[in-house]
Design a protein around this motif. Structure first.
Motif, PDB file in Angstrom:
ATOM      1  N   LEU A   1       0.850  -1.191   0.000  1.00 47.77           N
ATOM      2  CA  LEU A   1       0.000   0.000   0.000  1.00 47.77           C
ATOM      3  C   LEU A   1       0.882   1.237   0.000  1.00 47.77           C
ATOM      4  CD1 LEU A   1      -2.587  -1.051   2.720  1.00 47.77           C
ATOM      5  CD2 LEU A   1      -3.112  -0.564   0.323  1.00 47.77           C
ATOM      6  N   ASN A   2       0.353   2.329  -0.480  1.00 44.48           N
ATOM      7  CA  ASN A   2       1.070   3.594  -0.425  1.00 44.48           C
ATOM      8  C   ASN A   2       0.697   4.312   0.872  1.00 44.48           C
ATOM      9  OD1 ASN A   2       2.222   3.263  -2.984  1.00 44.48           O
ATOM     10  ND2 ASN A   2       0.388   4.067  -3.962  1.00 44.48           N
ATOM     11  N   ALA A   3       1.704   4.595   1.670  1.00 43.84           N
ATOM     12  CA  ALA A   3       1.472   5.398   2.872  1.00 43.84           C
ATOM     13  C   ALA A   3       1.162   6.826   2.447  1.00 43.84           C
ATOM     14  CB  ALA A   3       2.707   5.355   3.770  1.00 43.84           C
ATOM     15  N   LEU A   4       0.496   7.560   3.308  1.00 45.15           N
ATOM     16  CA  LEU A   4       0.182   8.958   3.012  1.00 45.15           C
ATOM     17  C   LEU A   4       1.422   9.795   3.282  1.00 45.15           C
ATOM     18  CD1 LEU A   4      -3.368   9.090   4.584  1.00 45.15           C
ATOM     19  CD2 LEU A   4      -2.664   8.269   2.343  1.00 45.15           C
ATOM     20  N   ARG A   5       1.732  10.700   2.395  1.00 46.16           N
ATOM     21  CA  ARG A   5       3.004  11.423   2.439  1.00 46.16           C
ATOM     22  C   ARG A   5       2.920  12.753   3.178  1.00 46.16           C
ATOM     23  NH1 ARG A   5       6.176   8.167   0.039  1.00 46.16           N
ATOM     24  NH2 ARG A   5       5.589   7.084  -1.861  1.00 46.16           N
TER      25      ARG A   5
ATOM     26  N   ALA B   1      -8.666  16.980   2.676  1.00 47.60           N
ATOM     27  CA  ALA B   1      -8.928  16.708   1.257  1.00 47.60           C
ATOM     28  C   ALA B   1      -7.960  15.679   0.672  1.00 47.60           C
ATOM     29  CB  ALA B   1      -8.845  18.004   0.461  1.00 47.60           C
ATOM     30  N   TYR B   2      -6.928  15.304   1.411  1.00 46.72           N
ATOM     31  CA  TYR B   2      -5.878  14.413   0.907  1.00 46.72           C
ATOM     32  C   TYR B   2      -6.472  13.086   0.447  1.00 46.72           C
ATOM     33  CZ  TYR B   2      -1.390  11.962   0.785  1.00 46.72           C
ATOM     34  OH  TYR B   2      -0.281  11.263   0.391  1.00 46.72           O
ATOM     35  N   ARG B   3      -5.995  12.627  -0.699  1.00 48.79           N
ATOM     36  CA  ARG B   3      -6.341  11.298  -1.207  1.00 48.79           C
ATOM     37  C   ARG B   3      -5.207  10.824  -2.098  1.00 48.79           C
ATOM     38  NH1 ARG B   3     -11.212  13.756  -3.039  1.00 48.79           N
ATOM     39  NH2 ARG B   3     -12.278  11.926  -2.273  1.00 48.79           N
ATOM     40  N   GLY B   4      -5.156   9.545  -2.347  1.00 46.82           N
ATOM     41  CA  GLY B   4      -4.108   9.007  -3.198  1.00 46.82           C
ATOM     42  C   GLY B   4      -4.502   7.642  -3.732  1.00 46.82           C
ATOM     43  N   ASP B   5      -3.756   7.169  -4.698  1.00 47.43           N
ATOM     44  CA  ASP B   5      -4.007   5.850  -5.287  1.00 47.43           C
ATOM     45  C   ASP B   5      -3.391   4.757  -4.420  1.00 47.43           C
ATOM     46  OD1 ASP B   5      -5.302   6.981  -7.466  1.00 47.43           O
ATOM     47  OD2 ASP B   5      -3.439   7.176  -8.616  1.00 47.43           O
ATOM     48  N   ASN B   6      -4.095   3.643  -4.328  1.00 47.76           N
ATOM     49  CA  ASN B   6      -3.613   2.453  -3.623  1.00 47.76           C
ATOM     50  C   ASN B   6      -3.185   2.768  -2.184  1.00 47.76           C
ATOM     51  OD1 ASN B   6      -3.102  -0.343  -3.541  1.00 47.76           O
ATOM     52  ND2 ASN B   6      -0.925   0.023  -3.860  1.00 47.76           N
ATOM     53  N   THR B   7      -4.005   3.527  -1.486  1.00 48.73           N
ATOM     54  CA  THR B   7      -3.743   3.853  -0.087  1.00 48.73           C
ATOM     55  C   THR B   7      -4.715   3.079   0.797  1.00 48.73           C
ATOM     56  OG1 THR B   7      -5.329   5.671   0.015  1.00 48.73           O
ATOM     57  CG2 THR B   7      -3.081   6.221  -0.737  1.00 48.73           C
ATOM     58  N   PRO B   8      -4.499   3.069   2.093  1.00 48.00           N
ATOM     59  CA  PRO B   8      -5.477   2.458   2.998  1.00 48.00           C
ATOM     60  C   PRO B   8      -6.861   3.114   2.886  1.00 48.00           C
ATOM     61  CG  PRO B   8      -3.419   2.844   4.141  1.00 48.00           C
ATOM     62  CD  PRO B   8      -3.293   3.500   2.803  1.00 48.00           C
ATOM     63  N   LEU B   9      -6.889   4.379   2.453  1.00 47.32           N
ATOM     64  CA  LEU B   9      -8.166   5.068   2.272  1.00 47.32           C
ATOM     65  C   LEU B   9      -8.955   4.468   1.113  1.00 47.32           C
ATOM     66  CD1 LEU B   9      -6.838   8.742   2.570  1.00 47.32           C
ATOM     67  CD2 LEU B   9      -7.725   7.272   4.396  1.00 47.32           C
TER      68      LEU B   9
END
Length: 147
Positions: free
Chosen positions: A43-47, A59-67
């Motif tokens: 998974l991609n951790a949030l940066r 508003a943060y979001r990302g691809d292939n994250t726990p979210l």
């Protein structure tokens, strides 16, 4: 006893709405942990969450994250998870900015976040949150404060 055919039963049946109590934050976190365990691969951790102002943090979001794992779970969506932004997850799972940082920020993972590893942390967080709430209730009761 009157015998009815299925169509007659259906047309005369009184429907009673099924009332379910909402899930607790701990139950929601457990569902998220199960979804994370089912996720295959990293998974991609949030940066750099600590550097974001609060409006950008929510508003943060990302691809292939726990979210995205949480939002892709149909049960969590049915329970009310409204999106895959960090703010949506913070509201739904009742996470503070500090706990969100501890669970999801890249500061702690250095590129090695996995679903099973994060599921363990989510469960640990849920148990410790429940213990804190229980002790706070006991303390309030001892002081005579309403809970």
């Amino acid at each position: 006893m009157k015998h009815l055919i299925p169509d007659e039963i259906i047309s005369t049946a009184e429907l009673i709405p099924l009332i379910r109590k909402p899930l607790t934050p701990g139950e929601r976190l457990e569902l998220w942990a199960k979804a994370l365990e089912r996720h295959a691969g990293p998974l991609n951790a949030l940066r750099r969450l600590e550097d974001l102002p609060s409006n950008e943090l929510r508003a943060y979001r990302g691809d292939n994250t726990p979210l995205t794992v949480a939002y892709n779970d149909p049960i969590l969506r049915a329970e009310g998870l409204s999106g895959d932004s960090l703010g949506d997850a913070m509201d739904f799972f009742e996470l503070s900015p500090r706990n969100t940082h501890w669970l999801l920020c890249d500061c702690y993972y250095h590129g090695a976040m996995t679903g099973t590893g994060l599921a363990k942390l989510v469960r640990y967080y849920a148990r410790s949150s429940e213990r804190r709430a229980k002790w706070a209730g006991i303390f309030r009761g001892m002081l005579g404060w309403a809970s």
